[in-house]
Motif scaffolding. Structure first.
Motif, short mmCIF file in Angstrom:
data_model
loop_
_atom_site.label_atom_id
_atom_site.label_comp_id
_atom_site.label_asym_id
_atom_site.label_seq_id
_atom_site.Cartn_x
_atom_site.Cartn_y
_atom_site.Cartn_z
N CYS A 8 0.85 -1.19 0.00
CA CYS A 8 0.00 0.00 0.00
C CYS A 8 0.89 1.24 0.00
CB CYS A 8 -0.89 -0.01 1.24
SG CYS A 8 -1.97 1.43 1.36
N VAL A 9 0.59 2.16 -0.89
CA VAL A 9 1.34 3.42 -0.96
C VAL A 9 0.41 4.56 -0.59
CG1 VAL A 9 2.59 5.02 -2.46
CG2 VAL A 9 2.95 2.54 -2.70
N PHE A 98 -5.73 -1.64 4.00
CA PHE A 98 -4.97 -2.38 5.00
C PHE A 98 -5.05 -3.89 4.75
CE2 PHE A 98 -5.14 -4.85 8.93
CZ PHE A 98 -3.87 -4.61 9.43
N ASP A 99 -6.26 -4.38 4.55
CA ASP A 99 -6.46 -5.82 4.36
C ASP A 99 -5.78 -6.36 3.12
OD1 ASP A 99 -7.97 -6.10 6.68
OD2 ASP A 99 -9.90 -5.85 5.63
N ARG A 100 -5.68 -5.55 2.07
CA ARG A 100 -5.13 -6.00 0.79
C ARG A 100 -3.61 -5.89 0.72
NH1 ARG A 100 -8.84 -6.52 -3.69
NH2 ARG A 100 -6.94 -7.28 -4.71
N SER A 101 -2.96 -5.38 1.77
CA SER A 101 -1.54 -5.04 1.70
C SER A 101 -0.68 -5.82 2.69
CB SER A 101 -1.36 -3.54 1.97
OG SER A 101 -2.12 -2.79 1.05
N ASP A 102 0.53 -6.15 2.23
CA ASP A 102 1.52 -6.81 3.08
C ASP A 102 2.44 -5.82 3.77
OD1 ASP A 102 0.67 -9.43 2.34
OD2 ASP A 102 1.81 -9.25 0.48
N LEU A 114 -0.75 12.26 6.03
CA LEU A 114 -0.42 12.22 7.46
C LEU A 114 -1.44 11.38 8.23
CD1 LEU A 114 0.61 15.91 8.22
CD2 LEU A 114 2.09 13.89 8.28
N ASP A 115 -2.71 11.55 7.91
CA ASP A 115 -3.77 10.78 8.57
C ASP A 115 -3.53 9.29 8.38
OD1 ASP A 115 -6.46 10.11 9.63
OD2 ASP A 115 -6.92 9.70 7.52
N GLU A 116 -3.28 8.89 7.15
CA GLU A 116 -3.07 7.47 6.86
C GLU A 116 -1.80 6.94 7.52
OE1 GLU A 116 -5.17 7.31 2.47
OE2 GLU A 116 -3.21 8.24 2.68
N MET A 117 -0.74 7.74 7.46
CA MET A 117 0.53 7.33 8.04
C MET A 117 0.43 7.11 9.55
SD MET A 117 4.13 9.38 8.25
CE MET A 117 3.40 10.60 9.31
N PHE A 118 -0.14 8.09 10.26
CA PHE A 118 -0.21 7.96 11.71
C PHE A 118 -1.15 6.84 12.13
CE2 PHE A 118 1.70 12.27 12.11
CZ PHE A 118 2.75 11.89 12.93
N GLU A 119 -2.21 6.63 11.37
CA GLU A 119 -3.11 5.53 11.71
C GLU A 119 -2.39 4.19 11.59
OE1 GLU A 119 -7.63 4.77 10.92
OE2 GLU A 119 -6.53 4.40 9.06
N ILE A 120 -1.67 3.97 10.50
CA ILE A 120 -1.04 2.67 10.28
C ILE A 120 0.13 2.45 11.25
CG2 ILE A 120 0.74 3.04 8.49
CD1 ILE A 120 -2.15 0.49 8.39
N ILE A 121 0.83 3.52 11.62
CA ILE A 121 1.90 3.38 12.61
C ILE A 121 1.31 3.12 14.00
CG2 ILE A 121 3.76 4.61 13.82
CD1 ILE A 121 4.41 5.96 11.10
N THR A 122 0.23 3.82 14.34
CA THR A 122 -0.43 3.61 15.63
C THR A 122 -0.98 2.19 15.73
OG1 THR A 122 -0.99 5.96 15.78
CG2 THR A 122 -2.23 4.44 17.18
N TRP A 123 -1.58 1.70 14.67
CA TRP A 123 -2.06 0.31 14.67
C TRP A 123 -0.92 -0.67 14.92
CZ3 TRP A 123 -6.06 -0.48 10.13
CH2 TRP A 123 -7.20 0.29 10.39
N ARG A 124 0.24 -0.36 14.38
CA ARG A 124 1.39 -1.24 14.63
C ARG A 124 1.83 -1.14 16.09
NH1 ARG A 124 7.13 -1.89 11.38
NH2 ARG A 124 7.31 -4.10 11.85
N GLN A 125 1.82 0.05 16.62
CA GLN A 125 2.17 0.25 18.03
C GLN A 125 1.23 -0.53 18.94
OE1 GLN A 125 1.49 4.24 19.37
NE2 GLN A 125 2.44 3.89 21.37
N LEU A 126 -0.04 -0.57 18.58
CA LEU A 126 -1.05 -1.25 19.39
C LEU A 126 -1.09 -2.75 19.15
CD1 LEU A 126 -3.94 1.35 19.03
CD2 LEU A 126 -2.49 0.95 21.03
N GLY A 127 -0.27 -3.24 18.25
CA GLY A 127 -0.23 -4.68 17.98
C GLY A 127 -1.33 -5.17 17.07
N ILE A 128 -2.01 -4.28 16.37
CA ILE A 128 -3.06 -4.68 15.44
C ILE A 128 -2.45 -5.36 14.21
CG2 ILE A 128 -4.89 -3.79 13.91
CD1 ILE A 128 -5.38 -1.64 16.11
N HIS A 129 -1.22 -4.97 13.88
CA HIS A 129 -0.51 -5.62 12.77
C HIS A 129 0.99 -5.54 13.02
CE1 HIS A 129 1.27 -2.14 10.58
NE2 HIS A 129 0.27 -1.47 11.11
N ASP A 130 1.74 -6.34 12.25
CA ASP A 130 3.20 -6.25 12.30
C ASP A 130 3.76 -6.10 10.90
OD1 ASP A 130 2.88 -8.74 11.23
OD2 ASP A 130 4.29 -9.75 12.57
N LYS A 131 2.99 -5.45 10.02
CA LYS A 131 3.42 -5.24 8.63
C LYS A 131 4.44 -4.09 8.59
CE LYS A 131 -1.16 -6.62 6.99
NZ LYS A 131 -2.36 -6.23 6.18
N PRO A 132 5.45 -4.22 7.73
CA PRO A 132 6.46 -3.15 7.63
C PRO A 132 5.87 -1.83 7.16
CG PRO A 132 7.21 -5.16 6.55
CD PRO A 132 5.77 -5.37 6.88
#
Length: 194
Positions: A8-9, A98-102, A114-132
């Motif tokens: 996802c870009v 999110f679902d379609r991306s590795d 910025l909205d998308e970036m902070f959401e995906i980083i926060t989800w990683r912080q919360l353990g919702i995903h471990d995608k790079p």
């Protein structure tokens, strides 16, 4: 090494930006196609979004666009994608991306990026995903943001290890390797506030 089938870009939809950002968007689209990695993005034909998609398609890549109907109604959707999904809301769009991306790559952009970036980083912080997650710092575009994050750490609102939730690279040539070799986060969700 991680197996990457789709990335996802997140990037800007403005075309009123420097050619160096446009060139980076084209280069990323071409790089993903050359590595057999499908592009997942917001479905637009404008700005860096459209340039990334066009370059991926031109390189023989697969491109999946996901766009809310209210944005499609403004006639900014890309007509030539491998797949175009029209959804009911921004929330549905972001979840489907999110679902379609590795993995996730963030190019320069504006408030939506910025909205998308902070959401995906926060989800990683919360353990919702471990995608790079890779932030591409073209010509130091993200330097002020990175300084703000350092300020959060200094003020005690974040931990130094939170910077390990994403990788910063200077250019497109480093993106695919960074995605494939990025480690999982070091902060566990239950300890993030300690």
């Amino acid at each position: 090494m991680r197996d990457l089938r789709s990335v996802c870009v997140y990037c800007g939809s403005s075309g009123r930006v420097s050619d160096r950002f446009k060139d980076a968007a084209r280069a990323l689209g071409g790089e993903l196609a050359a590595n057999g990695i499908a592009l997942v993005y917001g479905g637009g034909r404008v700005g860096l979004m459209g340039l990334t998609a066009d370059a991926s398609l031109d390189g023989g890549g697969q491109v999946v666009g996901i766009i809310p109907s209210h944005i499609r109604d403004m006639e900014v959707d890309h007509p030539g994608l491998t797949e175009l999904h029209v959804v009911d809301s921004m929330h549905t769009r972001k979840m489907m991306m999110f679902d379609r991306s590795d993995a996730f790559v963030i190019l320069p952009g504006g408030l939506g990026t910025l909205d998308e970036m902070f959401e995906i980083i926060t989800w990683r912080q919360l353990g919702i995903h471990d995608k790079p997650v890779v932030l591409v710092n073209i010509d130091g575009y993200w330097d002020r943001l990175l300084a703000m994050i350092d300020g959060m750490i200094e003020a005690g609102f974040a931990q130094p290890a939170h910077k390990d939730l994403f990788k910063v690279v200077a250019g497109i040539d480093d993106v695919v390797d960074a995605l494939r070799h990025e480690p999982t986060p070091v902060i566990e969700p239950q300890t993030k506030w300690l």
